[in-house]
Write a protein that holds these residues in place. Structure first.
Motif, PDB file in Angstrom:
ATOM      1  N   ASP A   1       0.830  -1.208   0.000  1.00 49.15           N
ATOM      2  CA  ASP A   1       0.000   0.000   0.000  1.00 49.15           C
ATOM      3  C   ASP A   1       0.868   1.263   0.000  1.00 49.15           C
ATOM      4  O   ASP A   1       0.494   2.298   0.530  1.00 49.15           O
TER       5      ASP A   1
ATOM      6  N   GLY B   1       2.536   4.583  -1.246  1.00 44.27           N
ATOM      7  CA  GLY B   1       2.122   5.694  -2.114  1.00 44.27           C
ATOM      8  C   GLY B   1       3.256   6.240  -2.965  1.00 44.27           C
ATOM      9  O   GLY B   1       4.431   5.897  -2.787  1.00 44.27           O
TER      10      GLY B   1
ATOM     11  N   GLY C   1       6.541   9.137  -0.676  1.00 42.97           N
ATOM     12  CA  GLY C   1       5.212   8.556  -0.498  1.00 42.97           C
ATOM     13  C   GLY C   1       5.083   7.910   0.860  1.00 42.97           C
ATOM     14  O   GLY C   1       6.081   7.628   1.541  1.00 42.97           O
TER      15      GLY C   1
ATOM     16  N   ARG D   1       2.333   5.359   3.692  1.00 46.04           N
ATOM     17  CA  ARG D   1       1.440   4.198   3.784  1.00 46.04           C
ATOM     18  C   ARG D   1       0.041   4.568   3.319  1.00 46.04           C
ATOM     19  O   ARG D   1      -0.274   5.747   3.142  1.00 46.04           O
ATOM     20  N   GLN D   2      -0.781   3.546   3.146  1.00 43.60           N
ATOM     21  CA  GLN D   2      -2.167   3.703   2.713  1.00 43.60           C
ATOM     22  C   GLN D   2      -2.254   4.467   1.388  1.00 43.60           C
ATOM     23  O   GLN D   2      -3.159   5.257   1.170  1.00 43.60           O
ATOM     24  N   ARG D   3      -1.259   4.227   0.552  1.00 43.12           N
ATOM     25  CA  ARG D   3      -1.207   4.795  -0.796  1.00 43.12           C
ATOM     26  C   ARG D   3      -1.276   6.322  -0.796  1.00 43.12           C
ATOM     27  O   ARG D   3      -1.806   6.945  -1.709  1.00 43.12           O
ATOM     28  N   SER D   4      -0.741   6.924   0.248  1.00 40.11           N
ATOM     29  CA  SER D   4      -0.751   8.389   0.317  1.00 40.11           C
ATOM     30  C   SER D   4       0.429   8.946  -0.498  1.00 40.11           C
ATOM     31  O   SER D   4       1.562   8.487  -0.364  1.00 40.11           O
ATOM     32  N   THR D   5       0.127   9.922  -1.338  1.00 41.07           N
ATOM     33  CA  THR D   5       1.138  10.538  -2.195  1.00 41.07           C
ATOM     34  C   THR D   5       1.855  11.652  -1.446  1.00 41.07           C
ATOM     35  O   THR D   5       1.229  12.449  -0.729  1.00 41.07           O
TER      36      THR D   5
END
Length: 333
Positions: free
Chosen positions: A38, A40, A76, A78-82
């Motif tokens: 996941d 980011g 980037g 965790r949790q696909r955060s950019t």
């Protein structure tokens, strides 16, 4: 604006930001021990942007600061955060600024409109997180892309004065005196050649609240197109004027000859200058009576067919209204 504050040529070093790295994070929660990737993406590096500002007249702001560096992109998470993009740096320049590559001298672009923006150094792209690399056979990629580096570039900022009317003439032709009389500008005036070394700008107040801008270009000499007397340094300012006002003093031994020399120097420097509207004005006419003025007028009509010269004196005010009217007419043709 004082002459010392008019800066029209600077070299700058620009560094854009590097992109942030992608994350290789794997989701791990209490009841999700194998949540998969996941990570980011990394943020983009900051750009260095050049923007036109119609309220600026000079490159003075770059006289003491010549290195500009944009912010780096963040990594980037965790949790696909950019990651956040790097902070852009915006350099505001006056209209008429030509941007060149300092190494090759090639023209990259020109700033001619208010608010026009050009990215001079592009920020590096952020790396992609491991979320993008998951496949049916590789469901837990433990790698991500690094961010791309930014750009470093050396540029030349060269200002070509934007004005409605440009004063063209040999040194001591009376250009600065005329500017001081018809505008509120206070250029340096003295009785020796090359008193003016930087362009001076002034606004002429015309009838019915109309106005136009006049630029006092430093005097050019014969051979200026070949670089004599800082010729190229001065001549480039003439390219940005709508109308060219040629000044030849009344005490010149050959008024028509001086005018031809000035035209030839401009033609050699840039043939396109010959397409501009132009007006010949004979300055310092307070030393002539009306009979002599008419005699000079007849001589110029003979030597320069089709030319309609204007005779004026900045000291006595003779012919200044006629001169303004002629310039306004040319500007609106």
């Amino acid at each position: 604006m004082t002459e010392g504050n008019f800066v029209d040529y600077v070299k700058v070093h620009l560094s854009s930001g590097k992109g942030g790295a992608g994350s290789a994070h794997l989701r791990r929660e209490k009841f999700v021990p194998k949540g998969g990737p996941d990570g980011g993406d990394g943020g983009r590096g900051g750009h260095v942007i050049i923007r036109g500002n119609e309220n600026l007249w000079t490159l003075l702001g770059f006289k003491f600061q010549k290195h500009f560096k944009a912010g780096h992109g963040e990594n980037g998470g965790r949790q696909r955060s950019t990651g956040a993009d790097g902070e852009d740096v915006v350099l505001e320049v006056p209209l008429g600024t030509v941007v060149k590559d300092a190494e090759s001298g090639a023209v990259l672009f020109e700033i001619t409109e208010n608010g026009q923006e050009v990215i001079a150094a592009r920020g590096g792209l952020g790396g992609r997180g491991n979320w993008h690399f998951r496949t049916a056979t590789n469901q837990t990629p433990r790698y991500a892309q690094p961010g791309l580096p930014g750009e470093e570039i050396n540029l030349i900022l060269e200002l070509k004065v934007l004005a409605d009317v440009g004063l063209v003439g040999f040194p001591n032709a009376g250009k600065s005196t005329l500017l001081s009389v018809i505008t509120s500008a206070k250029p340096k005036i003295a009785d020796y050649p090359f008193t003016t070394l930087k362009p001076n700008l002034g606004i002429v107040q015309y009838r019915d609240f109309k106005s136009f801008v006049v630029a006092d270009i430093p005097g050019i000499i014969e051979g200026a197109s070949e670089g004599k007397g800082l010729g190229h340094y001065f001549l480039r300012h003439i390219e940005r004027n709508s109308v060219l006002l040629f000044l030849v003093p009344a005490d010149s031994p050959d008024i028509a000859g001086e005018y031809r020399i000035l035209l030839e120097e401009l033609r050699k420097f840039n043939p396109e200058l010959m397409d501009k509207q132009r007006l010949l004005a004979v300055s310092k006419c307070d030393m002539l009576d009306q009979e002599l003025i008419e005699e000079v007028r007849r001589g110029l009509s003979r030597d320069l067919p089709g030319t309609k010269p204007v005779f004026f004196s900045s000291v006595s005010g003779l012919g200044l209204t006629t001169l303004k009217d002629s310039l306004w007419q040319l500007l609106n043709e």
